[in-house]
Design a protein around this motif. Sequence first.
Motif, PDB file in Angstrom:
ATOM      1  N   ALA A  11      21.135 -27.607  68.741  1.00 28.00           N
ATOM      2  CA  ALA A  11      19.939 -26.962  68.215  1.00 28.00           C
ATOM      3  C   ALA A  11      20.380 -25.824  67.309  1.00 28.00           C
ATOM      4  O   ALA A  11      21.118 -24.940  67.719  1.00 28.00           O
ATOM      5  N   LEU A  12      19.938 -25.858  66.060  1.00 25.31           N
ATOM      6  CA  LEU A  12      20.300 -24.844  65.087  1.00 25.31           C
ATOM      7  C   LEU A  12      19.051 -24.062  64.710  1.00 25.31           C
ATOM      8  O   LEU A  12      18.044 -24.640  64.330  1.00 25.31           O
ATOM      9  N   ALA A  13      19.126 -22.764  64.794  1.00 20.37           N
ATOM     10  CA  ALA A  13      17.967 -21.935  64.481  1.00 20.37           C
ATOM     11  C   ALA A  13      18.316 -20.984  63.350  1.00 20.37           C
ATOM     12  O   ALA A  13      19.395 -20.420  63.306  1.00 20.37           O
ATOM     13  N   ALA A  14      17.371 -20.816  62.424  1.00 16.35           N
ATOM     14  CA  ALA A  14      17.561 -19.878  61.317  1.00 16.35           C
ATOM     15  C   ALA A  14      16.314 -19.028  61.187  1.00 16.35           C
ATOM     16  O   ALA A  14      15.222 -19.546  61.019  1.00 16.35           O
ATOM     17  N   GLY A  15      16.454 -17.713  61.243  1.00 19.23           N
ATOM     18  CA  GLY A  15      15.309 -16.821  61.165  1.00 19.23           C
ATOM     19  C   GLY A  15      15.160 -16.260  59.771  1.00 19.23           C
ATOM     20  O   GLY A  15      16.077 -15.650  59.239  1.00 19.23           O
ATOM     21  N   GLY A  16      13.967 -16.452  59.178  1.00 20.26           N
ATOM     22  CA  GLY A  16      13.744 -15.966  57.827  1.00 20.26           C
ATOM     23  C   GLY A  16      13.102 -14.595  57.800  1.00 20.26           C
ATOM     24  O   GLY A  16      13.311 -13.821  56.872  1.00 20.26           O
ATOM     25  N   SER A  17      12.299 -14.269  58.819  1.00 17.23           N
ATOM     26  CA  SER A  17      11.645 -12.971  58.866  1.00 17.23           C
ATOM     27  C   SER A  17      11.186 -12.734  60.284  1.00 17.23           C
ATOM     28  O   SER A  17      11.387 -13.557  61.171  1.00 17.23           O
ATOM     29  N   ALA A  18      10.532 -11.597  60.502  1.00 21.38           N
ATOM     30  CA  ALA A  18      10.012 -11.300  61.831  1.00 21.38           C
ATOM     31  C   ALA A  18       8.810 -12.162  62.158  1.00 21.38           C
ATOM     32  O   ALA A  18       8.375 -12.222  63.299  1.00 21.38           O
ATOM     33  N   TYR A  19       8.264 -12.863  61.142  1.00 20.99           N
ATOM     34  CA  TYR A  19       7.034 -13.620  61.331  1.00 20.99           C
ATOM     35  C   TYR A  19       7.251 -15.122  61.428  1.00 20.99           C
ATOM     36  O   TYR A  19       6.347 -15.843  61.831  1.00 20.99           O
ATOM     37  N   ALA A  20       8.412 -15.586  61.035  1.00 23.41           N
ATOM     38  CA  ALA A  20       8.607 -17.034  61.013  1.00 23.41           C
ATOM     39  C   ALA A  20      10.046 -17.384  61.329  1.00 23.41           C
ATOM     40  O   ALA A  20      10.968 -16.677  60.940  1.00 23.41           O
ATOM     41  N   GLN A  21      10.216 -18.490  62.044  1.00 21.38           N
ATOM     42  CA  GLN A  21      11.532 -19.049  62.294  1.00 21.38           C
ATOM     43  C   GLN A  21      11.469 -20.552  62.065  1.00 21.38           C
ATOM     44  O   GLN A  21      10.456 -21.182  62.351  1.00 21.38           O
ATOM     45  N   VAL A  22      12.556 -21.121  61.550  1.00 18.69           N
ATOM     46  CA  VAL A  22      12.639 -22.555  61.293  1.00 18.69           C
ATOM     47  C   VAL A  22      13.707 -23.138  62.203  1.00 18.69           C
ATOM     48  O   VAL A  22      14.824 -22.633  62.258  1.00 18.69           O
ATOM     49  N   TYR A  23      13.361 -24.200  62.923  1.00 17.67           N
ATOM     50  CA  TYR A  23      14.283 -24.834  63.848  1.00 17.67           C
ATOM     51  C   TYR A  23      14.556 -26.268  63.410  1.00 17.67           C
ATOM     52  O   TYR A  23      13.648 -26.961  62.971  1.00 17.67           O
ATOM     53  N   SER A  24      15.796 -26.709  63.543  1.00 24.15           N
ATOM     54  CA  SER A  24      16.124 -28.124  63.365  1.00 24.15           C
ATOM     55  C   SER A  24      16.929 -28.570  64.571  1.00 24.15           C
ATOM     56  O   SER A  24      17.688 -27.796  65.146  1.00 24.15           O
ATOM     57  N   GLN A  25      16.756 -29.800  64.971  1.00 27.98           N
ATOM     58  CA  GLN A  25      17.400 -30.298  66.180  1.00 27.98           C
ATOM     59  C   GLN A  25      17.908 -31.711  65.943  1.00 27.98           C
ATOM     60  O   GLN A  25      17.170 -32.572  65.493  1.00 27.98           O
ATOM     61  N   ASN A  26      19.192 -31.937  66.249  1.00 29.65           N
ATOM     62  CA  ASN A  26      19.805 -33.243  66.086  1.00 29.65           C
ATOM     63  C   ASN A  26      20.605 -33.583  67.331  1.00 29.65           C
ATOM     64  O   ASN A  26      21.009 -32.704  68.090  1.00 29.65           O
ATOM     65  N   ILE A  27      20.853 -34.864  67.526  1.00 30.70           N
ATOM     66  CA  ILE A  27      21.776 -35.314  68.558  1.00 30.70           C
ATOM     67  C   ILE A  27      22.907 -36.019  67.830  1.00 30.70           C
ATOM     68  O   ILE A  27      22.685 -37.025  67.161  1.00 30.70           O
ATOM     69  N   VAL A  28      24.097 -35.468  67.923  1.00 33.95           N
ATOM     70  CA  VAL A  28      25.242 -36.027  67.213  1.00 33.95           C
ATOM     71  C   VAL A  28      26.311 -36.424  68.219  1.00 33.95           C
ATOM     72  O   VAL A  28      26.325 -35.950  69.359  1.00 33.95           O
TER      73      VAL A  28
END
Length: 202
Positions: A11-28
């Motif tokens: 699970a990789l998480a990247a935070g752009g601001s205090a109001y929004a976060q974008v998550y991507s999830q893969n099984i490798v």
Amino acid sequence: MRTNALLLAVALAAGGSAYAQVYSQNIVGYVNRTVPNGKFVLISNPLNNGGNTVAEVVQVAGDMSLYTFGASGFVPSTALGGSWIEGESIVVAPGGGFFAQSGSGDVKVTFVGEVAVGKSVSIPKGTSLVSSALPQAGTLDALEYPVGDETVYQYSAATGYTPSLSLGGTWIDPVPTVAVGDGFFVVNDGAAKTWTRTFKIN
């Protein structure tokens, strides 16, 4: 044949601001299959890797032959001295299958990539070469195969083809059991259908 599978949930998480976060999830992960010298094995690519072409999916160091199957019959891919000289752009995506034979001793082929979560497999009327779209072993019932009126053919170099017949949604022969990365033929006497797997990432 020895099959080893390692699946790693990332699970990789990247935070752009205090109001929004974008998550991507893969099984490798990876799956190892052995391709014997001078004998055919019926296998499949169990993981997504780029465009899933032969050149991307099957890394070779010697001589190898692959045969995919379609409406026009078998189509070859050939490698000599570690380089593909024909058929390298043929797609071998999860859910399909192919014959493989080594000309350079027994060879371990390592499939690397992502689990094809949400992928369905089309089972046309007539003959097709398929596999589980997810890298799981078990009986076809456990893998949610939509059994109807058909014969499943599994292949081994030692015994040749082993048929399993089903009629009206009931297996007449023992339910086929597949390993991770196995391919098998289906001769479907009924209407075209779709093999859909249920899989969730928690």
